[in-house]
Design a protein around this motif. Sequence first.
Motif, PDB file in Angstrom:
ATOM      1  N   VAL A  29       0.643  -1.386   0.015  1.00  0.00           N
ATOM      2  CA  VAL A  29       0.826  -0.076   0.207  1.00  0.00           C
ATOM      3  C   VAL A  29       1.064   1.168  -0.141  1.00  0.00           C
ATOM      4  N   LEU A  30       1.374   1.769  -1.172  1.00  0.00           N
ATOM      5  CA  LEU A  30       1.739   3.344  -1.061  1.00  0.00           C
ATOM      6  C   LEU A  30       0.682   4.857  -0.630  1.00  0.00           C
ATOM      7  N   VAL A  31       0.836   5.301  -0.162  1.00  0.00           N
ATOM      8  CA  VAL A  31      -0.132   6.554   0.272  1.00  0.00           C
ATOM      9  C   VAL A  31       0.710   8.052  -0.220  1.00  0.00           C
ATOM     10  N   ILE A  32      -0.071   8.019  -1.826  1.00  0.00           N
ATOM     11  CA  ILE A  32       0.765   9.204  -2.934  1.00  0.00           C
ATOM     12  C   ILE A  32       0.434  10.562  -1.776  1.00  0.00           C
ATOM     13  N   PHE A  33       1.587  10.893  -1.514  1.00  0.00           N
ATOM     14  CA  PHE A  33       0.887  12.834  -0.143  1.00  0.00           C
ATOM     15  C   PHE A  33       1.088  13.909  -0.496  1.00  0.00           C
ATOM     16  N   VAL A  34       0.245  14.896  -1.291  1.00  0.00           N
ATOM     17  CA  VAL A  34       0.150  15.738  -1.674  1.00  0.00           C
ATOM     18  C   VAL A  34      -0.150  16.805  -1.159  1.00  0.00           C
ATOM     19  N   ALA A  35       1.071  18.379  -0.921  1.00  0.00           N
ATOM     20  CA  ALA A  35       0.754  19.216   0.374  1.00  0.00           C
ATOM     21  C   ALA A  35      -0.563  19.236   0.795  1.00  0.00           C
ATOM     22  N   ASN A  36      -1.882  19.295  -0.244  1.00  0.00           N
ATOM     23  CA  ASN A  36      -3.191  19.318   0.059  1.00  0.00           C
ATOM     24  C   ASN A  36      -3.706  18.314   0.831  1.00  0.00           C
ATOM     25  N   ASP A  37      -2.752  18.204   1.480  1.00  0.00           N
ATOM     26  CA  ASP A  37      -3.834  16.712   1.790  1.00  0.00           C
ATOM     27  C   ASP A  37      -4.079  16.672   3.514  1.00  0.00           C
ATOM     28  N   ALA A  38      -3.666  17.683   4.154  1.00  0.00           N
ATOM     29  CA  ALA A  38      -4.703  17.630   5.501  1.00  0.00           C
ATOM     30  C   ALA A  38      -5.538  18.192   5.189  1.00  0.00           C
ATOM     31  N   GLU A  39      -7.098  17.978   5.254  1.00  0.00           N
ATOM     32  CA  GLU A  39      -8.251  18.609   4.568  1.00  0.00           C
ATOM     33  C   GLU A  39      -8.208  20.054   3.929  1.00  0.00           C
ATOM     34  N   ALA A  44       3.042  32.529   1.366  1.00  0.00           N
ATOM     35  CA  ALA A  44       2.101  32.889   2.329  1.00  0.00           C
ATOM     36  C   ALA A  44       1.303  32.047   2.925  1.00  0.00           C
ATOM     37  N   LEU A  45       0.624  31.662   1.383  1.00  0.00           N
ATOM     38  CA  LEU A  45      -0.011  30.346   2.337  1.00  0.00           C
ATOM     39  C   LEU A  45       0.162  28.966   2.383  1.00  0.00           C
ATOM     40  N   VAL A  46       1.656  28.785   2.374  1.00  0.00           N
ATOM     41  CA  VAL A  46       2.441  27.899   3.672  1.00  0.00           C
ATOM     42  C   VAL A  46       2.493  28.079   4.797  1.00  0.00           C
ATOM     43  N   ASN A  47       2.861  29.262   4.850  1.00  0.00           N
ATOM     44  CA  ASN A  47       3.051  29.548   6.483  1.00  0.00           C
ATOM     45  C   ASN A  47       2.019  29.675   7.415  1.00  0.00           C
ATOM     46  N   TYR A  48       0.442  29.841   6.949  1.00  0.00           N
ATOM     47  CA  TYR A  48      -1.347  30.326   7.231  1.00  0.00           C
ATOM     48  C   TYR A  48      -1.250  28.428   7.198  1.00  0.00           C
ATOM     49  N   GLY A  49      -1.279  27.941   5.826  1.00  0.00           N
ATOM     50  CA  GLY A  49      -1.319  26.698   6.056  1.00  0.00           C
ATOM     51  C   GLY A  49      -1.051  26.060   7.418  1.00  0.00           C
ATOM     52  N   LEU A  50       0.081  25.914   7.483  1.00  0.00           N
ATOM     53  CA  LEU A  50       1.206  25.103   8.650  1.00  0.00           C
ATOM     54  C   LEU A  50       0.052  25.495   9.888  1.00  0.00           C
ATOM     55  N   GLY A  51      -0.366  26.796   9.681  1.00  0.00           N
ATOM     56  CA  GLY A  51      -1.239  26.824  11.566  1.00  0.00           C
ATOM     57  C   GLY A  51      -1.979  25.976  12.121  1.00  0.00           C
ATOM     58  N   PHE A  52      -2.807  25.212  10.751  1.00  0.00           N
ATOM     59  CA  PHE A  52      -3.937  24.657  11.346  1.00  0.00           C
ATOM     60  C   PHE A  52      -3.390  22.886  11.655  1.00  0.00           C
ATOM     61  N   LYS A  53      -3.511  23.364  12.760  1.00  0.00           N
ATOM     62  CA  LYS A  53      -2.640  22.394  14.181  1.00  0.00           C
ATOM     63  C   LYS A  53      -3.348  20.774  13.518  1.00  0.00           C
ATOM     64  N   PRO A  54      -4.625  21.537  13.933  1.00  0.00           N
ATOM     65  CA  PRO A  54      -5.706  20.022  13.796  1.00  0.00           C
ATOM     66  C   PRO A  54      -5.778  19.087  13.008  1.00  0.00           C
ATOM     67  N   GLU A  55      -5.705  19.879  11.960  1.00  0.00           N
ATOM     68  CA  GLU A  55      -6.108  19.549  10.691  1.00  0.00           C
ATOM     69  C   GLU A  55      -4.841  18.397   9.791  1.00  0.00           C
ATOM     70  N   TRP A  56      -3.233  18.861  10.437  1.00  0.00           N
ATOM     71  CA  TRP A  56      -2.548  18.350  10.261  1.00  0.00           C
ATOM     72  C   TRP A  56      -1.866  17.444  11.206  1.00  0.00           C
ATOM     73  N   GLU A  57      -2.794  17.149  12.752  1.00  0.00           N
ATOM     74  CA  GLU A  57      -2.335  15.877  12.761  1.00  0.00           C
ATOM     75  C   GLU A  57      -3.632  14.887  12.532  1.00  0.00           C
ATOM     76  N   ARG A  58      -4.161  15.430  12.521  1.00  0.00           N
ATOM     77  CA  ARG A  58      -5.688  13.696  11.894  1.00  0.00           C
ATOM     78  C   ARG A  58      -4.817  13.310  10.773  1.00  0.00           C
ATOM     79  N   CYS A  59      -3.947  14.519   9.675  1.00  0.00           N
ATOM     80  CA  CYS A  59      -3.490  13.584   8.783  1.00  0.00           C
ATOM     81  C   CYS A  59      -2.160  12.670   8.661  1.00  0.00           C
ATOM     82  N   ARG A  60      -1.792  13.546  10.100  1.00  0.00           N
ATOM     83  CA  ARG A  60      -0.529  11.706  10.166  1.00  0.00           C
ATOM     84  C   ARG A  60      -1.168  11.412  11.181  1.00  0.00           C
ATOM     85  N   ASP A  61      -1.995  11.538  12.218  1.00  0.00           N
ATOM     86  CA  ASP A  61      -2.811  10.410  12.671  1.00  0.00           C
ATOM     87  C   ASP A  61      -2.798   9.100  11.420  1.00  0.00           C
TER      88      ASP A  61
END
Length: 354
Positions: free
Chosen positions: A178-188, A233-250
């Motif tokens: 199983v390969l997960v093909i991850f793209v930077a917008n995949d954290a919702e 600016a888009l990346v810096n703003y997006g990285l601030g969405f901690k719950p979405e990234w935590e759900r993605c990592r989980d």
Amino acid sequence: MKNLKNALVNLSLLLGSVILTLLAMEGVFRLLDVRGTHAPRIYSWDHALVPKEERLPGVQIQFKPHVEMEMRYDSNPRGAFNEHNTLVFHTNNFGFRGPDFTEAKPPGTRRVILLGDSFTFAEGVNWEDSFPNRLAALLSPPDSTPTEVLPVATSAWNTLDEIHYLEHQGLKFQPDLVLVIFVANDAEYAGGMDLWENYWRRHESPLLRFSYLASSVYNVVQRRIDGRRYIDALVNYGLGFKPEWERCRDALLKGRDLAQGAGANYAVVIFPFMYDLSETHPFLAVYRMIEEHCEANNIPVWSLLPDFMGWDYSDLWVHPTDQHPNEIGHRIAAESLERFLREEQLLGPRRKSP
């Protein structure tokens, strides 16, 4: 008086030469269909969607089996679309792209599942040019074990959708890998971290639609001046969405546990956005976060970015209004993936966790 007359004549000749040169350049740009303003791509996929109440738990979008969908552009710069500047998609018996396949794995066959979004769905690319199709050919030379590569991927999916599908249906396909093909917008789509529509609209001027040359020059200059600032600016703003990234990592950890519980190998592959493909790629902070997470949890991880470095990113776009990777990008991805799978020996027996 004579000098003034000569000066006016010379000025007229100069202006005439400039105008003729600009007109000639405009003609060349029109002949080559190179312009800096475009109509947005057109698609209507509502008819292809599985009704919400029939979708698998936790999966936000599913396509129906054996449906046809279209995506239309206002030009055909690569010659990859049909005479109507349209690309036609067909889904298989499970609602994905690619040929039909059986739920149970055929005897004597290896199966690789690619969990992904529109990149793996190969939006904007003919199926024969897609990296899942190319990877299947690379992994199945005549003298080796037949390998099926199943693109379990849907446009607009994120990591949560992918792992939910794996849990409720994908494991029934009996994958060996199983390969997960991850793209930077995949954290919702955390913080709207995406490029497509907003990016190209920022660099077009409707006032210059009358001229292919002027609109092209404006587009290039605007991208140079504003493009990187906007994306940073888009990346810096997006990285601030901690719950979405935590759900993605989980979800990535849950995918590992599901795959290994079913006796399959599991890995994560990072597919970069097609922008500034260099050491200063603006999404590096996102990729490093995912890489560190995978490495800390014994998940093999592979970034495709090094294989894209050196390319002019706009040469890899499906269309000026669509920054999905085109057929060249898909070829690069398939060749890189094959190397990763063989180097990490992910096609053999399940790797033991350290």
